[in-house]
Design a protein around this motif. Structure first.
Motif, short mmCIF file in Angstrom:
data_model
loop_
_atom_site.label_atom_id
_atom_site.label_comp_id
_atom_site.label_asym_id
_atom_site.label_seq_id
_atom_site.Cartn_x
_atom_site.Cartn_y
_atom_site.Cartn_z
N LEU A 9 -44.35 -44.88 -4.16
CA LEU A 9 -44.82 -45.14 -5.53
C LEU A 9 -46.01 -44.25 -5.89
N ALA A 10 -46.94 -44.12 -4.95
CA ALA A 10 -48.13 -43.30 -5.19
C ALA A 10 -47.75 -41.83 -5.38
N ARG A 11 -46.85 -41.32 -4.57
CA ARG A 11 -46.41 -39.92 -4.69
C ARG A 11 -45.73 -39.69 -6.04
N ARG A 12 -44.90 -40.63 -6.46
CA ARG A 12 -44.24 -40.48 -7.77
C ARG A 12 -45.24 -40.49 -8.91
N GLY A 13 -46.35 -41.17 -8.71
CA GLY A 13 -47.40 -41.20 -9.72
C GLY A 13 -48.42 -40.08 -9.57
N ALA A 67 -54.26 -38.80 2.77
CA ALA A 67 -54.01 -37.75 1.79
C ALA A 67 -52.52 -37.66 1.48
N LEU A 68 -52.19 -37.57 0.21
CA LEU A 68 -50.81 -37.36 -0.22
C LEU A 68 -50.65 -35.97 -0.83
N CYS A 69 -51.66 -35.14 -0.62
CA CYS A 69 -51.66 -33.77 -1.13
C CYS A 69 -52.33 -32.90 -0.07
N ASP A 70 -52.60 -31.65 -0.41
CA ASP A 70 -53.22 -30.75 0.57
C ASP A 70 -54.74 -30.83 0.57
N LYS A 71 -55.33 -31.75 -0.19
CA LYS A 71 -56.79 -31.91 -0.23
C LYS A 71 -57.23 -33.07 0.66
N PRO A 72 -58.26 -32.86 1.47
CA PRO A 72 -58.78 -33.99 2.25
C PRO A 72 -59.49 -34.99 1.33
#
Length: 85
Positions: A9-13, A67-72
């Motif tokens: 859900l978080a990734r889709r958002g 993290a769900l992206c490349d940023k810490p």
């Protein structure tokens, strides 16, 4: 399964990070979370449906992020911009 569902859900958002408070760090460490330390957190205290003060506390040892992206997860003061839960 519940963690995977929340992450999906978080990734889709397009959420960059998931955060949580825990007393079972081992469970979350196995699922890609990291302890955030220090974890100085500010939040709005609410009692009987009324705001009454800003609170500040070190939640080191119980505050975790994934993290769900490349940023810490950013380091420094954490302002929840509202109620703790």
């Amino acid at each position: 399964m519940l963690l995977a569902f929340a992450e999906d859900l978080a990734r889709r958002g397009q959420t960059e990070h998931l955060i949580l408070f825990t007393d079972r760090a081992d469970l979350y460490l196995r699922n890609g979370y990291s302890a955030v330390e220090p974890a100085m957190v500010t939040w709005l205290a609410i009692d009987e449906r009324a705001s009454h003060s800003m609170q500040r506390r070190d939640f080191s040892g119980t505050f975790m992020a994934k993290a769900l992206c490349d940023k810490p997860f950013p380091r420094g003061e954490i302002d929840l911009l509202g109620y703790l839960f």
